[in-house]
Enzyme design. Structure first.
Site, PDB file in Angstrom:
ATOM      1  N   GLU A   1      11.495 -11.208   3.559  1.00  0.00           N
ATOM      2  CA  GLU A   1      12.693 -11.005   2.738  1.00  0.00           C
ATOM      3  C   GLU A   1      13.854 -11.867   3.247  1.00  0.00           C
ATOM      4  O   GLU A   1      14.931 -11.873   2.652  1.00  0.00           O
ATOM      5  CB  GLU A   1      13.082  -9.518   2.720  1.00  0.00           C
TER       6      GLU A   1
ATOM      7  N   MET B   1       1.658  -7.586   5.713  1.00  0.00           N
ATOM      8  CA  MET B   1       2.889  -8.349   5.993  1.00  0.00           C
ATOM      9  C   MET B   1       3.942  -7.521   6.728  1.00  0.00           C
ATOM     10  O   MET B   1       5.129  -7.825   6.660  1.00  0.00           O
ATOM     11  CB  MET B   1       3.473  -8.865   4.671  1.00  0.00           C
ATOM     12  N   SER B   2       3.503  -6.465   7.400  1.00  0.00           N
ATOM     13  CA  SER B   2       4.494  -5.646   8.120  1.00  0.00           C
ATOM     14  C   SER B   2       3.873  -5.176   9.424  1.00  0.00           C
ATOM     15  O   SER B   2       2.941  -5.785   9.932  1.00  0.00           O
ATOM     16  CB  SER B   2       4.883  -4.431   7.260  1.00  0.00           C
TER      17      SER B   2
ATOM     18  N   ASN C   1      -6.159  -3.082  -1.922  1.00  0.00           N
ATOM     19  CA  ASN C   1      -6.938  -4.079  -2.668  1.00  0.00           C
ATOM     20  C   ASN C   1      -7.896  -4.754  -1.713  1.00  0.00           C
ATOM     21  O   ASN C   1      -7.667  -4.763  -0.510  1.00  0.00           O
ATOM     22  CB  ASN C   1      -5.996  -5.140  -3.264  1.00  0.00           C
TER      23      ASN C   1
ATOM     24  N   HIS D   1       1.246  -7.435  -6.865  1.00  0.00           N
ATOM     25  CA  HIS D   1       1.916  -6.307  -6.208  1.00  0.00           C
ATOM     26  C   HIS D   1       1.762  -5.014  -7.010  1.00  0.00           C
ATOM     27  O   HIS D   1       1.718  -3.927  -6.437  1.00  0.00           O
ATOM     28  CB  HIS D   1       3.397  -6.633  -5.973  1.00  0.00           C
TER      29      HIS D   1
HETATM   30  N1  HPA Z   1      -2.651  -9.305   1.794  1.00  0.00           N
HETATM   31  C1  HPA Z   1      -1.528  -9.144   2.510  1.00  0.00           C
HETATM   32  N2  HPA Z   1      -0.733  -8.102   2.395  1.00  0.00           N
HETATM   33  C2  HPA Z   1      -1.108  -7.125   1.548  1.00  0.00           C
HETATM   34  C3  HPA Z   1      -2.267  -7.209   0.778  1.00  0.00           C
HETATM   35  C4  HPA Z   1      -3.086  -8.372   0.903  1.00  0.00           C
HETATM   36  O1  HPA Z   1      -4.138  -8.524   0.249  1.00  0.00           O
HETATM   37  N3  HPA Z   1      -2.333  -6.076   0.032  1.00  0.00           N
HETATM   38  C5  HPA Z   1      -1.253  -5.330   0.355  1.00  0.00           C
HETATM   39  N4  HPA Z   1      -0.503  -5.956   1.288  1.00  0.00           N
END
Ligand code: HPA
Length: 249
Positions: free
Chosen positions: A63, A188-189, A212, A224
């Site tokens: 961000e 990503m966290s 996913n 998303h």
């Molecule tokens: N990749 C990275 N970050 C994510 C993913 C993904 O497939 N799904 C949810 N956060």
């Protein structure tokens, strides 16, 4: 005990008897999340009589925040006296046998963000220059969490979380590379928060909601909205596991 709630997982808040809820924008140096699915409240309350703090939503490196800003709220939790931090997130699954909707106990992480929140002068009051990360995710808590999954008859996975900066999802080649490294999930966290918490001597436990299958494993493109939709489908099971876990720690 404190909990950081990731993408679409904020509904756990309904399990909390809320005593105080403060919007991040009213707290100095906190930033309001810009991502759909992240609310932005610091909550103080009780879960089955046990006092907890909850960060309903987080800010991410992608961000545009510095790593110091990303971990600021984690450090505030530590300074408020939190000893145990539960980190939750949405992640892509790349481990064998993973399905969208699975919950994964984070056994360890690989920090692939290219940076580290502790870069810069060490804040001696918070912790040492070179923090140990041998048990970045506390083993005792991981075992307790696993016992809750078993008791609830809830399907679960265990694995290593690869933390990347984002905001792009990975390429299929990157996912093959992450699999070779031993990652079962990618997101990503979490890694920076886990590092800042370990620096302060907090015990950390992490749960990924596999929203996913990662790029190239899924036979469709990633979005998303799929992430938040899957998170929504499992939030009931997820909230129950969390509630029962909080009861026993
Ligand atoms: N990749 C990275 N970050 C994510 C993913 C993904 O497939 N799904 C949810 N956060």
């Amino acid at each position: 005990v404190a909990i950081t709630l990731g993408s679409g997982l904020g509904v756990f808040v309904e399990k909390i008897q809320v005593e105080i809820s403060v919007p991040y924008k009213e707290i100095p140096y906190f930033f309001a999340p810009t991502v759909v699915g992240h609310s932005g409240n610091l909550i103080v309350g009780k879960v089955n009589g046990k006092r907890i703090l909850a960060l309903q939503g987080r800010v991410h490196f992608y961000e545009g925040h510095s790593m110091e800003e990303v971990v600021f709220s984690t450090r505030v939790l530590g300074l408020l006296g939190v000893k145990t931090l539960i980190l939750t997130n949405a992640a892509g699954g790349c481990g064998e046998g993973m399905l969208a909707g699975d919950l994964m106990i984070i056994e360890d992480h690989i920090n692939l963000t290219g940076t580290n929140p502790l870069i810069g002068p060490n804040i001696e009051e918070l912790g040492p220059r070179f923090p140990d990360m041998t048990e970045a995710y506390n083993q005792d808590l991981r075992l307790k969490l696993e016992s809750v999954f078993k008791k609830n008859n809830t399907r679960y996975q265990k694995g290593i979380y690869g933390g990347l900066s984002g905001p792009t999802y990975e390429t299929p080649a990157e996912i093959r590379y992450l699999k070779m490294l031993g990652c079962s999930a990618v997101g990503m966290s979490t890694v920076s928060e886990c590092i800042a918490a370990n620096h302060m001597g907090l015990k950390v436990v992490g749960i990924s909601c596999i929203t996913n299958l990662a790029a190239g494993i899924a036979n469709h493109k990633l979005s998303h909205s799929d992430v938040t939709e899957t998170a929504k489908k499992v939030e009931f099971a997820f909230s129950k596991v969390l509630t029962n876990f909080i009861e026993i720690i």
